[in-house]
Design a protein around this motif. Structure first.
Motif, PDB file in Angstrom:
ATOM      1  N   ILE A 194       0.840  -1.199   0.000  1.00  0.00           N
ATOM      2  CA  ILE A 194       0.000   0.000   0.000  1.00  0.00           C
ATOM      3  C   ILE A 194       0.871   1.244   0.000  1.00  0.00           C
ATOM      4  CG2 ILE A 194      -1.720   1.289   1.338  1.00  0.00           C
ATOM      5  CD1 ILE A 194      -2.701  -1.399   2.434  1.00  0.00           C
ATOM      6  N   PHE A 195       1.954   1.212   0.773  1.00  0.00           N
ATOM      7  CA  PHE A 195       2.883   2.337   0.875  1.00  0.00           C
ATOM      8  C   PHE A 195       4.137   2.054   0.060  1.00  0.00           C
ATOM      9  CE2 PHE A 195       0.521   2.169   4.882  1.00  0.00           C
ATOM     10  CZ  PHE A 195       0.066   3.481   5.017  1.00  0.00           C
ATOM     11  N   THR A 196       4.779   3.108  -0.363  1.00  0.00           N
ATOM     12  CA  THR A 196       6.152   2.967  -0.857  1.00  0.00           C
ATOM     13  C   THR A 196       7.066   3.012   0.367  1.00  0.00           C
ATOM     14  OG1 THR A 196       6.524   5.345  -1.096  1.00  0.00           O
ATOM     15  CG2 THR A 196       5.542   4.178  -2.979  1.00  0.00           C
ATOM     16  N   LEU A 197       8.322   2.608   0.182  1.00  0.00           N
ATOM     17  CA  LEU A 197       9.263   2.630   1.295  1.00  0.00           C
ATOM     18  C   LEU A 197       9.484   4.063   1.779  1.00  0.00           C
ATOM     19  CD1 LEU A 197      11.055   0.936   3.107  1.00  0.00           C
ATOM     20  CD2 LEU A 197      12.908   1.191   1.433  1.00  0.00           C
ATOM     21  N   GLU A 198       9.544   5.011   0.847  1.00  0.00           N
ATOM     22  CA  GLU A 198       9.725   6.419   1.225  1.00  0.00           C
ATOM     23  C   GLU A 198       8.537   6.920   2.043  1.00  0.00           C
ATOM     24  OE1 GLU A 198      10.132   5.175  -1.767  1.00  0.00           O
ATOM     25  OE2 GLU A 198      12.321   5.388  -2.029  1.00  0.00           O
ATOM     26  N   GLU A 199       7.336   6.531   1.649  1.00  0.00           N
ATOM     27  CA  GLU A 199       6.143   6.948   2.400  1.00  0.00           C
ATOM     28  C   GLU A 199       6.138   6.343   3.795  1.00  0.00           C
ATOM     29  OE1 GLU A 199       2.972   7.516  -1.305  1.00  0.00           O
ATOM     30  OE2 GLU A 199       3.119   5.599  -0.246  1.00  0.00           O
ATOM     31  N   ALA A 200       6.571   5.101   3.906  1.00  0.00           N
ATOM     32  CA  ALA A 200       6.596   4.437   5.215  1.00  0.00           C
ATOM     33  C   ALA A 200       7.602   5.099   6.144  1.00  0.00           C
ATOM     34  CB  ALA A 200       6.915   2.956   5.046  1.00  0.00           C
ATOM     35  N   THR A 201       8.804   5.399   5.640  1.00  0.00           N
ATOM     36  CA  THR A 201       9.804   6.048   6.489  1.00  0.00           C
ATOM     37  C   THR A 201       9.387   7.474   6.851  1.00  0.00           C
ATOM     38  OG1 THR A 201      11.069   6.665   4.498  1.00  0.00           O
ATOM     39  CG2 THR A 201      11.724   4.642   5.655  1.00  0.00           C
ATOM     40  N   GLU A 202       8.709   8.165   5.931  1.00  0.00           N
ATOM     41  CA  GLU A 202       8.186   9.496   6.248  1.00  0.00           C
ATOM     42  C   GLU A 202       7.130   9.417   7.347  1.00  0.00           C
ATOM     43  OE1 GLU A 202       6.738  11.231   2.674  1.00  0.00           O
ATOM     44  OE2 GLU A 202       8.734  11.478   1.770  1.00  0.00           O
ATOM     45  N   ARG A 203       6.323   8.373   7.281  1.00  0.00           N
ATOM     46  CA  ARG A 203       5.283   8.159   8.296  1.00  0.00           C
ATOM     47  C   ARG A 203       5.926   7.969   9.675  1.00  0.00           C
ATOM     48  NH1 ARG A 203       0.034   6.365   7.374  1.00  0.00           N
ATOM     49  NH2 ARG A 203      -1.019   5.377   9.155  1.00  0.00           N
ATOM     50  N   VAL A 204       7.021   7.231   9.691  1.00  0.00           N
ATOM     51  CA  VAL A 204       7.753   7.010  10.939  1.00  0.00           C
ATOM     52  C   VAL A 204       8.321   8.328  11.460  1.00  0.00           C
ATOM     53  CG1 VAL A 204       9.823   5.940  11.917  1.00  0.00           C
ATOM     54  CG2 VAL A 204       8.288   4.590  10.476  1.00  0.00           C
ATOM     55  N   ALA A 205       8.942   9.096  10.568  1.00  0.00           N
ATOM     56  CA  ALA A 205       9.553  10.358  10.982  1.00  0.00           C
ATOM     57  C   ALA A 205       8.516  11.363  11.451  1.00  0.00           C
ATOM     58  CB  ALA A 205      10.371  10.935   9.831  1.00  0.00           C
ATOM     59  N   THR A 206       7.350  11.372  10.812  1.00  0.00           N
ATOM     60  CA  THR A 206       6.290  12.305  11.194  1.00  0.00           C
ATOM     61  C   THR A 206       5.847  12.073  12.630  1.00  0.00           C
ATOM     62  OG1 THR A 206       5.510  12.445   8.907  1.00  0.00           O
ATOM     63  CG2 THR A 206       3.957  13.095  10.641  1.00  0.00           C
ATOM     64  N   ARG A 207       5.884  10.836  13.061  1.00  0.00           N
ATOM     65  CA  ARG A 207       5.484  10.503  14.436  1.00  0.00           C
ATOM     66  C   ARG A 207       6.647  10.635  15.418  1.00  0.00           C
ATOM     67  NH1 ARG A 207       1.792   5.392  15.207  1.00  0.00           N
ATOM     68  NH2 ARG A 207       1.457   6.608  17.094  1.00  0.00           N
ATOM     69  N   LYS A 208       7.751  11.226  14.941  1.00  0.00           N
ATOM     70  CA  LYS A 208       8.942  11.460  15.780  1.00  0.00           C
ATOM     71  C   LYS A 208       9.491  10.152  16.344  1.00  0.00           C
ATOM     72  CE  LYS A 208       7.570  16.158  17.009  1.00  0.00           C
ATOM     73  NZ  LYS A 208       7.272  17.130  18.097  1.00  0.00           N
ATOM     74  N   ILE A 209       9.587   9.164  15.442  1.00  0.00           N
ATOM     75  CA  ILE A 209      10.142   7.867  15.797  1.00  0.00           C
ATOM     76  C   ILE A 209      11.510   7.735  15.124  1.00  0.00           C
ATOM     77  CG2 ILE A 209       9.843   5.363  15.679  1.00  0.00           C
ATOM     78  CD1 ILE A 209       6.804   5.915  15.372  1.00  0.00           C
ATOM     79  N   ASP A 210      12.529   7.431  15.896  1.00  0.00           N
ATOM     80  CA  ASP A 210      13.866   7.234  15.329  1.00  0.00           C
ATOM     81  C   ASP A 210      13.951   5.843  14.701  1.00  0.00           C
ATOM     82  OD1 ASP A 210      14.875   9.737  16.138  1.00  0.00           O
ATOM     83  OD2 ASP A 210      15.172   8.970  18.165  1.00  0.00           O
ATOM     84  N   LEU A 211      14.568   5.789  13.523  1.00  0.00           N
ATOM     85  CA  LEU A 211      14.629   4.547  12.758  1.00  0.00           C
ATOM     86  C   LEU A 211      16.056   4.031  12.689  1.00  0.00           C
ATOM     87  CD1 LEU A 211      13.166   2.456  10.987  1.00  0.00           C
ATOM     88  CD2 LEU A 211      13.592   3.956   9.015  1.00  0.00           C
ATOM     89  N   TYR A 212      16.241   2.767  13.114  1.00  0.00           N
ATOM     90  CA  TYR A 212      17.542   2.097  13.038  1.00  0.00           C
ATOM     91  C   TYR A 212      17.335   0.831  12.201  1.00  0.00           C
ATOM     92  CZ  TYR A 212      18.622   5.235  16.861  1.00  0.00           C
ATOM     93  OH  TYR A 212      18.794   6.358  17.634  1.00  0.00           O
ATOM     94  N   THR A 213      17.905   0.828  11.008  1.00  0.00           N
ATOM     95  CA  THR A 213      17.676  -0.254  10.053  1.00  0.00           C
ATOM     96  C   THR A 213      18.843  -1.230  10.056  1.00  0.00           C
ATOM     97  OG1 THR A 213      16.362   1.205   8.645  1.00  0.00           O
ATOM     98  CG2 THR A 213      17.226  -0.799   7.645  1.00  0.00           C
TER      99      THR A 213
END
Length: 338
Positions: free
Chosen positions: A234-253
């Protein structure tokens, strides 16, 4: 509470001193008995011993009284130890977001086992585990019940240590119990037929695990995937990571390495992660998972404005016991001296 005990002990001591003094004065008020020709008593061994004992008791009374005053002073002085704590660390939430498609089993096992070993070092952090393939499943929500976390992570690590391809071909032989554990663990992650490793939707689902959105908490996702998508997300990877950042969640891949896709999948994952100020770690780093945890601890302390505070802990036991024993000694010596 301890100072009420001190007050009670001091009152007991005062009563004891008063009782001893009253008894001695009463004895002194008695009419003396004059005995003629008693000089010879100074030569009687038992009388000499009694006088010596009386002198020793008086010296001990003075010594114990001084010790009682010192121990009471130590107790009222509140001996304590100090340590530095950063209480804001208890406001940290971490979600393990794992791709459980066939190409990730080996790495998922390592991540889960390593994380289970590190749980003992946590102090207040909440942890959750979410897994995905074509659909997502939350294994356990955010919790700081570390016994549950460790038990679930160890069970998950054992369950996912499974070669599904080898099992189907008959080259790997597993017991019925082992197969049951594996099936139960991945159950709910294959909800869409003929699709697998729908990475963007899996990441977006992990972002929904965080609760208490109104509170000022530190939030992090440890995201493990090879980014080899087989389906229509449903989402692209860019949309998913933006969604994470919008919620002020730090991402460690965590990237385990190419399986079929090759450099293209890695570059897409790296770009999407780093564009949102996330960090990417590769399996070639043997300290990847501990490094992620250390980075989370450092950065979250800065984000929360963590200020170390001094915690003072009283240690009244030695002073209390010594005061109590000296008061008992005063009573016993007073009774002996009467």
């Amino acid at each position: 509470m301890i100072f009420w005990w001190v007050t009670a002990l001091l009152l007991i001591a005062a009563l004891a001193v008063w009782a001893i003094t009253f008894w001695n004065r009463r004895a002194m008020r008695r009419s003396p008995v004059l005995v003629a020709n008693s000089q010879y008593m100074d030569r009687i061994p038992s009388f000499v011993r009694a006088q010596r004992t009386a002198r020793i008791v008086r010296v001990l009374q003075v010594g114990v009284a001084v010790l009682a005053v010192i121990s009471a002073s130590v107790l009222s002085g509140r001996i304590a130890s100090e340590r530095i704590e950063t209480p804001e660390f208890s406001s940290r939430d971490i979600v393990l977001c794992l791709d459980v498609s066939g190409s990730m089993y080996e790495y998922d096992t390592e991540i889960l086992a390593t994380f289970a070993e590190m749980v003992d070092g946590f102090e207040g952090e909440r942890v959750a585990l979410s897994i995905f393939n074509s659909t997502s499943r939350t294994v356990f929500p955010l919790t700081n019940d570390y016994d549950l976390i460790q038990r679930e992570l160890e069970a998950a690590s054992e369950a996912i240590d499974f070669d599904e391809f080898g099992y189907r071909l008959g080259s790997q032989d597993y017991s019925d119990e082992k197969v049951r554990q594996y099936v139960e663990f991945v159950d709910g992650t294959r909800g869409i037929p003929d699709e697998a490793s729908v990475v963007p939707d899996g990441l977006a689902s992990c972002a929904q695990v965080f609760d208490q959105a109104e509170q000022d908490r530190s939030r992090s996702i440890i995201f493990a995937t090879d980014n080899e998508v087989n389906g229509e997300p449903i989402f692209t990877l860019e949309e998913a990571t933006e969604r994470v950042a919008t919620r002020k969640i730090d991402l460690y891949t965590f990237y385990p390495g190419p399986y079929e896709c090759g450099p293209q999948c890695f570059e897409e994952l790296q770009t999407a992660t780093e564009d949102q100020d996330g960090a990417l770690y590769e399996s070639s780093d043997p300290q990847a998972i501990p490094s992620i945890i250390n980075e989370i601890q450092k950065t979250q302390a800065e984000v929360l404005g963590a200020t170390p505070t001094v915690v003072r802990t009283d240690h009244p036991m030695v002073g209390f016991v010594l005061t109590f024993l000296t008061l008992v000694g005063i009573l016993l010596l007073g009774w002996r001296a009467r």
